[in-house]
Design a protein around this motif. Structure first.
Motif, PDB file in Angstrom:
ATOM      1  N   GLN A 123       0.827  -1.200   0.000  1.00 26.02           N
ATOM      2  CA  GLN A 123       0.000   0.000   0.000  1.00 26.02           C
ATOM      3  C   GLN A 123       0.862   1.250   0.000  1.00 26.02           C
ATOM      4  O   GLN A 123       1.762   1.395   0.826  1.00 26.02           O
ATOM      5  CB  GLN A 123      -0.921   0.019   1.220  1.00 26.02           C
TER       6      GLN A 123
ATOM      7  N   ARG B 161       0.517   5.363   0.280  1.00 27.13           N
ATOM      8  CA  ARG B 161      -0.374   6.461   0.652  1.00 27.13           C
ATOM      9  C   ARG B 161       0.370   7.786   0.473  1.00 27.13           C
ATOM     10  O   ARG B 161       1.410   8.018   1.105  1.00 27.13           O
ATOM     11  CB  ARG B 161      -0.846   6.325   2.108  1.00 27.13           C
TER      12      ARG B 161
ATOM     13  N   GLU C  46      -4.436   6.734  -2.096  1.00 28.10           N
ATOM     14  CA  GLU C  46      -3.853   5.440  -1.776  1.00 28.10           C
ATOM     15  C   GLU C  46      -3.853   4.526  -3.004  1.00 28.10           C
ATOM     16  O   GLU C  46      -4.784   4.541  -3.809  1.00 28.10           O
ATOM     17  CB  GLU C  46      -4.634   4.767  -0.640  1.00 28.10           C
TER      18      GLU C  46
END
Length: 225
Positions: free
Chosen positions: A3, A5, A15
Motif C-alpha cells: 500500500q 499512501r 492510496e
C-alpha cells in the motif's frame, strides 16, 4: 499487498493498493483506450508482443493509474508518503518525482511487458525509495539467483551476467518510449520526471556492473578466504 499512501499539502491523500502477485497490465474490463496507451503507438523496437494478442502496451497500461493521478502534479512538490508491505511500514517526506518513481517501478515490474516484466522478482521484494546503489545490488542479486534457478532446472546459466546488461539496455529503450507516451498524456512533469529518474537508476546497472563489483568486493572478503 503493498500500500502506497500519498499525503499532499492541501490535506488530501491518495492510496494505491498493489497485489505483488497480480498482473498490473490486465486488460479485462478496460473500456476506452487512449491513443498513448495503444500497443501500436510508440512501439519499442525490442517489443516481442504480437499485435493480435492485446490492444494496449502492457507497460503503458500498468502505469496508467500513475498518469491519471499525477498528470497535473509538479515534480518538485514535497509530499509525505507511507508504504506498508506485510508487517513493514516505511515513511518518507520527499519530492513528488521520487515518490512516484518508486511506485512506478513497482507497477512496471508487475506488468506483462516481456522486458520490464523480467524484473518481477525485484517487485516481490520491493524496496521503496531505494538509491541507485540499492538498484544495482538488487538487480545483480536477482539475476544471479535466476541463474542458480536456471542451472537447477537444467538450463545453461549466465554467471558472467551478460544477459543482465542486455536486459537493462532493453529496459532503457522501453523507458524512452514510455516517456513519449507520458508526455502525450500528462499536463505537468511529475510522472515523466519520475520515469526519467527510474531510467537513470536502471541504466546505471549497465554502466556500473563492473565498477560496482569492485566496490562490493571488500564487503564479501569473508567469502574470498
Amino acid at each position: 499487498m503493498i500500500q502506497y499512501r500519498f499525503e499532499f499539502d492541501e490535506n488530501t491523500a491518495i492510496e494505491f493498493i498493489i497485489d505483488e502477485k497480480a498482473d498490473t497490465s490486465n486488460e479485462d474490463g478496460l473500456a476506452e483506450i487512449p491513443d498513448w496507451m495503444r500497443l501500436d503507438q510508440f512501439r519499442c523496437d525490442c517489443c516481442l508482443l504480437p499485435p493480435e494478442t492485446r490492444k494496449t502496451c502492457p507497460a503503458a497500461l500498468a502505469m496508467n493509474p500513475v498518469i491519471e493521478t499525477f498528470s497535473k502534479r509538479i515534480s518538485h512538490e514535497n509530499i509525505k508518503v507511507t508504504v506498508e508491505q506485510h508487517d513493514v511500514r516505511i515513511q518518507a517526506e520527499t519530492s513528488m518525482q521520487n515518490a512516484v518513481r518508486s511506485l512506478l517501478g513497482l507497477l512496471l515490474a508487475l506488468s506483462s511487458c516481456p522486458v520490464v516484466g523480467r524484473l518481477r522478482p525485484m517487485a516481490q521484494f520491493h524496496l521503496p525509495f531505494g538509491t541507485k546503489e540499492h538498484t544495482v545490488f538488487r538487480a545483480i542479486g536477482m539475476y544471479l539467483t535466476a541463474q542458480f534457478v536456471r542451472q537447477r532446472e537444467g538450463f545453461a546459466p549466465d554467471w558472467d551476467i551478460i544477459g543482465l546488461k542486455e536486459l537493462y539496455e532493453n529496459v532503457h529503450e522501453v523507458n524512452a518510449k514510455l516517456a513519449e507516451r507520458i508526455r502525450a498524456a500528462s499536463e505537468q512533469d511529475a510522472a515523466v520526471n519520475s520515469l526519467i529518474i527510474l531510467d537513470v537508476f536502471g541504466y546505471g546497472v549497465t554502466m556500473s556492473i563492473d565498477d560496482s563489483a569492485r566496490k562490493l568486493k571488500p564487503m564479501f572478503s569473508m567469502y574470498l578466504e
